[in-house]
Scaffold this active site. Structure first.
Site, short mmCIF file in Angstrom:
data_model
loop_
_atom_site.label_atom_id
_atom_site.label_comp_id
_atom_site.label_asym_id
_atom_site.label_seq_id
_atom_site.Cartn_x
_atom_site.Cartn_y
_atom_site.Cartn_z
N GLN A 9 -9.52 4.60 3.88
CA GLN A 9 -9.08 4.51 5.27
C GLN A 9 -8.04 5.58 5.56
O GLN A 9 -7.61 5.73 6.68
CB GLN A 9 -8.42 3.15 5.52
CG GLN A 9 -9.35 1.98 5.30
CD GLN A 9 -8.56 0.68 5.20
OE1 GLN A 9 -8.22 0.06 6.19
NE2 GLN A 9 -8.26 0.26 3.99
N ASN A 10 -7.62 6.29 4.50
CA ASN A 10 -6.54 7.25 4.69
C ASN A 10 -7.04 8.52 5.36
O ASN A 10 -8.18 8.94 5.16
CB ASN A 10 -5.89 7.59 3.35
CG ASN A 10 -5.20 6.38 2.75
OD1 ASN A 10 -4.99 5.40 3.45
ND2 ASN A 10 -4.88 6.43 1.48
N HIS B 17 -11.98 6.79 8.41
CA HIS B 17 -11.11 7.05 9.57
C HIS B 17 -10.88 8.54 9.80
O HIS B 17 -9.93 8.93 10.49
CB HIS B 17 -9.77 6.31 9.42
CG HIS B 17 -9.91 4.82 9.48
ND1 HIS B 17 -8.95 3.95 9.02
CD2 HIS B 17 -10.92 4.04 9.96
CE1 HIS B 17 -9.37 2.70 9.20
NE2 HIS B 17 -10.55 2.73 9.76
N CYS C 202 -12.85 20.19 19.31
CA CYS C 202 -12.75 20.58 20.72
C CYS C 202 -13.62 19.65 21.58
O CYS C 202 -14.79 19.44 21.28
CB CYS C 202 -13.21 22.03 20.90
SG CYS C 202 -13.22 22.54 22.62
N CYS D 223 -8.36 24.68 22.14
CA CYS D 223 -9.36 25.37 21.33
C CYS D 223 -9.20 26.88 21.45
O CYS D 223 -9.06 27.41 22.55
CB CYS D 223 -10.75 24.96 21.80
SG CYS D 223 -12.10 25.83 21.03
N CYS E 44 -12.70 28.30 23.33
CA CYS E 44 -13.04 28.02 24.73
C CYS E 44 -11.87 27.52 25.57
O CYS E 44 -12.00 27.32 26.78
CB CYS E 44 -14.21 27.03 24.82
SG CYS E 44 -13.72 25.31 24.59
N PRO F 36 1.06 -4.86 -4.33
CA PRO F 36 2.26 -5.64 -4.68
C PRO F 36 2.41 -6.90 -3.83
O PRO F 36 3.16 -7.80 -4.20
CB PRO F 36 3.42 -4.67 -4.42
CG PRO F 36 2.86 -3.54 -3.63
CD PRO F 36 1.38 -3.52 -3.81
N ALA G 62 -0.06 0.89 -7.26
CA ALA G 62 -1.29 1.63 -7.56
C ALA G 62 -1.06 2.61 -8.70
O ALA G 62 -1.90 2.73 -9.61
CB ALA G 62 -1.76 2.37 -6.31
P1 NAD Z 1 -1.39 -0.67 5.83
O1 NAD Z 1 -0.21 0.20 6.12
O2 NAD Z 1 -1.80 -1.67 6.82
O3 NAD Z 1 -1.12 -1.47 4.45
C1 NAD Z 1 -0.63 -0.85 3.30
C2 NAD Z 1 -0.80 -1.79 2.12
O4 NAD Z 1 -0.42 -1.10 0.94
C3 NAD Z 1 0.06 -3.05 2.19
O5 NAD Z 1 -0.75 -4.17 1.92
C4 NAD Z 1 1.10 -2.83 1.07
O6 NAD Z 1 1.48 -4.05 0.44
C5 NAD Z 1 0.34 -1.95 0.11
N1 NAD Z 1 1.18 -1.10 -0.74
C6 NAD Z 1 2.40 -0.56 -0.47
N2 NAD Z 1 2.80 0.19 -1.51
C7 NAD Z 1 1.84 0.13 -2.46
C8 NAD Z 1 1.69 0.70 -3.76
N3 NAD Z 1 2.62 1.50 -4.29
N4 NAD Z 1 0.56 0.41 -4.45
C9 NAD Z 1 -0.41 -0.39 -3.93
N5 NAD Z 1 -0.31 -0.97 -2.71
C10 NAD Z 1 0.79 -0.69 -1.98
O7 NAD Z 1 -2.54 0.32 5.44
P2 NAD Z 1 -4.11 0.24 5.69
O8 NAD Z 1 -4.62 -1.10 5.28
O9 NAD Z 1 -4.67 1.46 5.08
O10 NAD Z 1 -4.28 0.33 7.27
C11 NAD Z 1 -3.52 1.24 8.01
C12 NAD Z 1 -4.32 2.19 8.89
O11 NAD Z 1 -3.48 3.31 9.16
C13 NAD Z 1 -5.52 2.77 8.22
O12 NAD Z 1 -6.48 2.79 9.18
C14 NAD Z 1 -5.15 4.20 7.84
O13 NAD Z 1 -6.16 5.07 8.31
C15 NAD Z 1 -3.93 4.52 8.63
N6 NAD Z 1 -2.83 5.10 7.80
C16 NAD Z 1 -3.13 6.14 6.96
C17 NAD Z 1 -2.14 6.69 6.15
C18 NAD Z 1 -2.51 7.80 5.22
O14 NAD Z 1 -3.51 8.49 5.43
N7 NAD Z 1 -1.75 8.00 4.14
C19 NAD Z 1 -0.82 6.20 6.22
C20 NAD Z 1 -0.55 5.15 7.12
C21 NAD Z 1 -1.58 4.61 7.89
ZN ZN Z 2 -13.79 24.79 22.32
#
Ligand code: NAD
Ligand code: ZN
Length: 252
Positions: free
Chosen positions: A104-105, A122, A130, A153, A156, A222, A239
């Site tokens: 999702q990141n 995501h 654009c 852009c 364009c 956690p 993690a």
């Molecule tokens: P979230 O922020 O809702 O939840 C984060 C989760 O990670 C929590 O449950 C927390 O307990 C856990 N966590 C915190 N530290 C940790 C660690 N060291 N090890 C393991 N787990 C840990 O995140 P989500 O569920 O991904 O949803 C948020 C939305 O926001 C997503 O759609 C994402 O695309 C976006 N987002 C992305 C980023 C990124 O790309 N790095 C950062 C923030 C939000």
């Molecule tokens: Zn364009």
């Protein structure tokens, strides 16, 4: 933070591994999560404000506001590099015959760590598209962080939209198709879910299905989430601590 011995044996037999990640895996790279421990928007009012800024609706009515919110997120992520967790997941892909990663990141740290079969459901914060000619513009974190208004852009002059899926928007169709193919049509024999508050049905679904079908399910977080009572193993910790142990238990 112990690692169950029988889980080690179960992991040694895994042939097709599915990993699902959320913002928590990038927390140890210094990128704040939204919710949960250390979440930057733990303050509910601030959380509502950012979610509103990062919505498809705001992009239409006030694109400068959406881009300023993205710039702020990019600034929070400045200097972030893949951590031990991202690297362990890239290592897992080299150890098992079949592997898929659903993230999702939007930070692209999995790609930077060397993961290959990645579904970025995501999108990516680094690609802008654009709205006029559909051309993709790649932006570094530094360029993003410095934006004060919606960028245009270069070919364009049209308005650019973020490459990340905004709140209230549909998922990219190719990502949906790949999720179905990799997690439903050809399900992994083990599903590992890491660092997500597990609020979206397409994240919860593959884990619940695997658990119901008796396939191996593991969560690393956690905190407790909606998935904690569903999975076979909830490894309650970071993690960066548990992922290298799991990679190590997979056969080469
Ligand atoms: P979230 O922020 O809702 O939840 C984060 C989760 O990670 C929590 O449950 C927390 O307990 C856990 N966590 C915190 N530290 C940790 C660690 N060291 N090890 C393991 N787990 C840990 O995140 P989500 O569920 O991904 O949803 C948020 C939305 O926001 C997503 O759609 C994402 O695309 C976006 N987002 C992305 C980023 C990124 O790309 N790095 C950062 C923030 C939000
Ligand atoms: Zn364009």
């Amino acid at each position: 933070m112990e690692f169950p011995a029988e889980l080690r044996d179960r992991l040694a037999a895994v042939r097709r591994l599915g990993v699902i990640t959320g913002a928590g895996i990038s927390a140890e790279s210094g990128i704040p999560t939204y919710r949960g421990i250390g979440g930057v928007y733990a303050d509910p009012a601030r959380g509502d404000e950012i979610i509103d800024s990062l919505s498809g609706e705001t992009l239409e009515s006030d694109p400068d506001r959406t881009w300023r919110a993205l710039a702020e997120l990019a600034a929070h992520a400045s200097g972030a590099e893949p951590n031990a967790g991202h690297l362990a997941i890239a290592d897992m892909e080299r150890r098992v015959p079949e592997f898929v990663l659903l993230t999702q990141n939007v930070d692209d740290l999995h790609l930077a760590a060397g993961s290959r079969n990645v579904i970025r459901v995501h999108g990516s914060i680094h690609d802008a598209r654009c709205l006029g000619c559909a051309a993709i513009t790649s932006m570094t974190r530094e360029v993003l962080a410095a934006l004060e208004a919606a960028p245009r852009c270069a070919s364009c002059g049209g308005l650019l939209r973020p490459g990340a899926v905004l709140f209230g928007e549909m998922l990219p169709t190719d990502a949906v198709r790949r999720m179905e193919a990799e997690f439903s049509l050809h399900p992994p024999d083990a599903v590992l879910v890491v660092g997500t508050s597990a609020l979206f049905s397409y994240i919860v679904g593959p884990v619940v299905d695997a658990a119901h079908e008796g396939r191996l399910t593991i969560e690393i977080n956690p905190e407790e989430t909606a998935l904690s009572p569903v999975v076979e193993y909830h490894l309650k910790g970071r993690a960066g601590h548990y992922l290298p142990l799991i990679a190590d238990a997979l056969r080469r």
